[in-house]
Motif scaffolding. Sequence first.
Motif, short mmCIF file in Angstrom:
data_model
loop_
_atom_site.label_atom_id
_atom_site.label_comp_id
_atom_site.label_asym_id
_atom_site.label_seq_id
_atom_site.Cartn_x
_atom_site.Cartn_y
_atom_site.Cartn_z
N GLU A 275 0.86 -1.19 0.00
CA GLU A 275 0.00 0.00 0.00
C GLU A 275 0.89 1.24 0.00
O GLU A 275 1.81 1.34 0.81
CB GLU A 275 -0.89 -0.01 1.25
CG GLU A 275 -1.72 1.24 1.43
CD GLU A 275 -2.57 1.20 2.70
OE1 GLU A 275 -2.73 0.12 3.29
OE2 GLU A 275 -3.06 2.27 3.09
N TYR B 150 3.69 -0.98 3.91
CA TYR B 150 2.91 0.26 3.93
C TYR B 150 3.87 1.43 3.79
O TYR B 150 4.76 1.64 4.63
CB TYR B 150 2.10 0.41 5.22
CG TYR B 150 1.46 1.77 5.28
CD1 TYR B 150 0.55 2.16 4.30
CD2 TYR B 150 1.82 2.70 6.26
CE1 TYR B 150 0.00 3.44 4.30
CE2 TYR B 150 1.26 3.98 6.27
CZ TYR B 150 0.36 4.33 5.28
OH TYR B 150 -0.19 5.59 5.28
N ILE C 187 7.23 -0.96 7.24
CA ILE C 187 6.15 -0.03 7.54
C ILE C 187 6.72 1.35 7.84
O ILE C 187 7.63 1.49 8.66
CB ILE C 187 5.32 -0.52 8.75
CG1 ILE C 187 4.56 -1.79 8.36
CG2 ILE C 187 4.34 0.55 9.22
CD1 ILE C 187 3.86 -2.46 9.51
#
Length: 438
Positions: free
Chosen positions: A323, A339, A356
């Motif tokens: 993402e 992420y 992340i």
Amino acid sequence: MSISVVILAAGQGTRMKSGTPKVLHKISGKPMLFHAIDAAKDVSDDITVVLYHQAERIQKEIEKVYKGIHFHMQDAEQFPGTGGAMKGIEAKHDKVLILNGDMPLVTKDSLHALIEGEADINMSVIHLDSPCGYGRVVILDGKVHEIVEEKDCIPAQKEIKTVNAGVYCVKKALLERYIPALSNDNAQAEYYLTDIIKMAVHENKTVHPVMVQEEEFKGVNSKLDLAHAEEIMQTRIRTEWMKAGVTMHLPQTIYIDCRAAFIGECILESGVSIQGESRIIASHIKTHSVIENSYIENSDVGPMGRVRPDSTLIDTHIGNFVEVKKSTLTGVKAGHLAYIGDASIDEGSNIGAGVITCNYDGKNKYKTRIGKNVFVGSDTQLVAPVTVEDDVIIAAGTTVNKNIARGELAISRVPMKIVKNFFYKFFRIESDEHKGVK
Ligand code: UD1
Ligand code: CA
């Protein structure tokens, strides 16, 4: 352009069963009414939108996107109905094209056909096998005689399959005389715009029926209509982009916002969703990926990648379950499960699985900056705000909470401990081999 356009959008749209005004429901990412405005802009420089129900909200939405649209508030209490909607309209040009705000599929070609010619009134008609709900067009000796609303039809008139599609082009001089003369002496006690046809015929004016496409002129009144209109619009959008050279696998599974654009050779695999004003340039979007309002050039995304608004990917590879949000990645590889939010990452950097960016502390968002040729090991957390300079190695599992200077290694690990034969003790297993283990 010597045509004025009036778009009727004052109706409540009760059949949508929604708190959102009917004309603000979206088709391919854009409110229905905006599709009508866009078609109108192609033929006119004088556009008036008639509002009543939730007028303020609709006007505000229009003004965010368009300049120079006129608004007219219908006095719907005293003058309900499509004729009431036209009361007090001041048009600039000699001819007035009247459109409905709930017809998002009308094309500019059809509008051109309706404004052509010298007739006093051009009116849109369609043939429907089931004309239920529409005003029936009574044609005598090949000439339009009148429009009778369904609720006012005598049984014989109900059988008529030529119906009023609801779009007209009328000489302004006639409107100025006919609209004030309308009465509400009918089944719905409304002021019907359609009664101007009767008045014109009575004065021997020419009323020209223009056959139009049912697909374009069917009004959207319910969520079912909305879904049908969406399908038609998506087919149009996909067809245009395929003609322009975009490859699509199972096109009917692909969703493309009407504001999105593609340049160069692009491939969209099945189930892809391209939303907002995305720009996709020479890129490959793999199956079930979602791109929202982003710029993607010479890159590949997915399968099952998600690129959220305001991202820029150039020469980049985004793999499955990655993402990206509001980030700029140039020459980056992020292959799996990550992420990346509020970040910038430069050429030659590799983002490992499970990385992340911790961009949010519960109150504010912070930026992560990663330079060139950075190797970010798997399961790294980058606690923003943080800067990683060029040529850095971050070991797997590191929690980065300090800036890292050029050329450095960053590693943060809890020392690993080994406990011999713990398994057997824990599960109280005694086998010959492990006899004696206590
Ligand atoms: C109207 C026509 C009908 C035609 C049909 C085609 C009349 C009397 N009837 O019927 O002959 O077959 O369209 O779709 O015109 N609106 C206002 N103010 C109002 C009422 C409506 O602005 O007081 C707007 C609506 O927002 C909508 C448009 O006018 O955009 C049409 O209204 P709608 O109620 O859908 O008309 P119909 O009864 O379907
Ligand atoms: Ca109605």
